[in-house]
Design a protein around this motif. Structure first.
Motif: not given
Length: 85
Positions: A16-19, A65-66, A68-74
């Motif tokens: 659900s969060y694309g992890l 969480l979203c 943090e996920i965007n930060r990791i993706h960047a």
């Protein structure tokens, strides 16, 4: 059965969060189709996983969480660009 349920719930939450590496977030309906569950059941599982994370001392909400996920993706994109140099 409980261990299987926990593993399935973990997979549903991650999906659900694309992890799973793709960072592609699926809709409740798409996840439900993948796991042969209703949208409502998927929503309940995700909510339960948030409760479990909070009880484990990992207080974070959907928006945190979203973010943090965007930060990791960047960061992954930046590292990928540096490696190409």
């Amino acid at each position: 059965k409980s261990g299987e349920d926990h593993k399935r719930n973990e997979e549903i939450f991650k999906t659900s969060y694309g992890l799973y590496g793709s960072l592609e977030r699926l809709t409740l309906e798409a996840i439900g189709e993948r796991f042969n569950l209703t949208r409502e059941r998927i929503r309940q599982v995700v909510k339960k996983m948030w409760f479990t994370l909070d009880e484990a001392g990992l207080p974070m909400d959907h928006f945190a969480l979203c973010k943090e996920i965007n930060r990791i993706h960047a960061l992954e994109n930046i590292v990928g660009e540096v490696v190409e140099l």
